[in-house]
Design an enzyme around this catalytic site. Structure first.
Site, PDB file in Angstrom:
ATOM      1  N   ARG A  32       0.832  -1.204   0.000  1.00 48.02           N
ATOM      2  CA  ARG A  32       0.000   0.000   0.000  1.00 48.02           C
ATOM      3  C   ARG A  32       0.866   1.254   0.000  1.00 48.02           C
ATOM      4  NH1 ARG A  32      -5.174  -1.471   0.185  1.00 48.02           N
ATOM      5  NH2 ARG A  32      -5.658  -3.348   1.378  1.00 48.02           N
ATOM      6  N   ILE A  34       2.024   4.759   1.070  1.00 46.52           N
ATOM      7  CA  ILE A  34       2.040   5.332   2.418  1.00 46.52           C
ATOM      8  C   ILE A  34       1.214   6.625   2.483  1.00 46.52           C
ATOM      9  CG2 ILE A  34       4.052   6.874   2.221  1.00 46.52           C
ATOM     10  CD1 ILE A  34       5.106   5.565   4.807  1.00 46.52           C
ATOM     11  N   ASN A  90       4.639   6.837 -13.506  1.00 44.78           N
ATOM     12  CA  ASN A  90       5.306   8.098 -13.775  1.00 44.78           C
ATOM     13  C   ASN A  90       6.742   7.815 -14.219  1.00 44.78           C
ATOM     14  OD1 ASN A  90       3.050   9.661 -12.963  1.00 44.78           O
ATOM     15  ND2 ASN A  90       3.614   9.379 -10.817  1.00 44.78           N
ATOM     16  N   VAL A  99      10.265   8.319  -6.804  1.00 42.52           N
ATOM     17  CA  VAL A  99      11.088   7.174  -6.376  1.00 42.52           C
ATOM     18  C   VAL A  99      11.618   6.481  -7.630  1.00 42.52           C
ATOM     19  CG1 VAL A  99      11.128   5.001  -5.114  1.00 42.52           C
ATOM     20  CG2 VAL A  99       9.714   6.892  -4.267  1.00 42.52           C
ATOM     21  N   HIS A 103       7.454   1.771 -10.512  1.00 36.46           N
ATOM     22  CA  HIS A 103       6.286   1.329  -9.756  1.00 36.46           C
ATOM     23  C   HIS A 103       5.035   1.752 -10.491  1.00 36.46           C
ATOM     24  CE1 HIS A 103       7.730   5.226  -8.341  1.00 36.46           C
ATOM     25  NE2 HIS A 103       6.463   5.558  -8.135  1.00 36.46           N
ATOM     26  N   HIS A 105       1.162   2.623  -9.962  1.00 36.66           N
ATOM     27  CA  HIS A 105       0.130   2.953  -8.985  1.00 36.66           C
ATOM     28  C   HIS A 105      -1.178   2.297  -9.437  1.00 36.66           C
ATOM     29  CE1 HIS A 105       2.332   6.549  -7.216  1.00 36.66           C
ATOM     30  NE2 HIS A 105       2.953   6.434  -8.377  1.00 36.66           N
TER      31      HIS A 105
HETATM   32  P1  AMP Z   1       5.977   8.571  -7.805  1.00 37.63           P
HETATM   33  O1  AMP Z   1       5.701  10.037  -7.649  1.00 37.63           O
HETATM   34  O2  AMP Z   1       5.244   7.950  -8.958  1.00 37.63           O
HETATM   35  O3  AMP Z   1       7.449   8.256  -7.800  1.00 37.63           O
HETATM   36  O4  AMP Z   1       5.332   7.881  -6.531  1.00 37.63           O
HETATM   37  C1  AMP Z   1       6.037   7.546  -5.385  1.00 37.63           C
HETATM   38  C2  AMP Z   1       5.018   7.022  -4.406  1.00 37.63           C
HETATM   39  O5  AMP Z   1       5.694   6.277  -3.401  1.00 37.63           O
HETATM   40  C3  AMP Z   1       4.211   8.112  -3.697  1.00 37.63           C
HETATM   41  O6  AMP Z   1       2.823   7.933  -3.970  1.00 37.63           O
HETATM   42  C4  AMP Z   1       4.556   7.908  -2.226  1.00 37.63           C
HETATM   43  O7  AMP Z   1       3.466   8.154  -1.383  1.00 37.63           O
HETATM   44  C5  AMP Z   1       4.995   6.457  -2.211  1.00 37.63           C
HETATM   45  N1  AMP Z   1       5.902   6.093  -1.126  1.00 37.63           N
HETATM   46  C6  AMP Z   1       7.060   6.711  -0.762  1.00 37.63           C
HETATM   47  N2  AMP Z   1       7.635   6.074   0.269  1.00 37.63           N
HETATM   48  C7  AMP Z   1       6.829   5.016   0.564  1.00 37.63           C
HETATM   49  C8  AMP Z   1       6.885   3.975   1.537  1.00 37.63           C
HETATM   50  N3  AMP Z   1       7.878   3.880   2.428  1.00 37.63           N
HETATM   51  N4  AMP Z   1       5.870   3.056   1.555  1.00 37.63           N
HETATM   52  C9  AMP Z   1       4.871   3.147   0.673  1.00 37.63           C
HETATM   53  N5  AMP Z   1       4.759   4.098  -0.275  1.00 37.63           N
HETATM   54  C10 AMP Z   1       5.726   5.026  -0.335  1.00 37.63           C
END
Ligand code: AMP
Length: 121
Positions: A32, A34, A90, A99, A103, A105
């Site tokens: 999930r 965060i 993204n 990140v 990933h 979403h």
């Molecule tokens: P993006 O902007 O597509 O790189 O999305 C990065 C996503 O990672 C964001 O929606 C954050 O809320 C999520 N995120 C960052 N750190 C964590 C974590 N430790 N556990 C779960 N989700 C995370």
């Protein structure tokens, strides 16, 4: 050759730091987000560190395909399959990727509106 730097997602995948892990197999992990933007907001991540979509290689196709089939499975388990949902990846700066570990979403559980705001003319 540049060596990609690990992110927090590698530690989550190895379960070195806690997350709400929903699914894991030899290719992908699902946990999930965060900071959810909707009732269902999970991240579907390849176990292998691939920084961005721009770094995908032919050998990564199995993991990329698995991400989609696992999205379908998780959406059904979350009860959002009938109403639908959105899958978002993204990429880099203009994609607002934060990140640097690919990933997807999976977002749903409410109407999500139009995909992107148009630039005002
Ligand atoms: P993006 O902007 O597509 O790189 O999305 C990065 C996503 O990672 C964001 O929606 C954050 O809320 C999520 N995120 C960052 N750190 C964590 C974590 N430790 N556990 C779960 N989700 C995370």
């Amino acid at each position: 050759m540049n060596v990609a730097e690990e992110t927090i997602f590698s530690k989550i995948i190895r379960r070195e730091i806690p997350s709400e892990m929903l699914y894991q197999d030899e290719l992908v992990s699902v946990f999930r987000d965060i900071n959810p933007v909707a009732p269902t907001h999970v991240l579907i991540v390849p176990n292998k560190l691939i920084p961005t979509v721009d770094d995908i290689e032919a050998e990564d196709e199995a993991a990329m395909g698995r991400m989609l089939s696992v999205a379908k499975k998780i959406a059904r388990e979350e009860g959002i399959s009938e109403d639908g949902y959105r899958l978002i990846i993204n990429c880099k700066e203009h994609g607002n990727q934060e990140v640097m570990h690919i990933h997807m979403h999976l977002v749903g559980g409410r109407p999500l509106g139009g995909m992107l705001k148009r630039e005002s003319s």
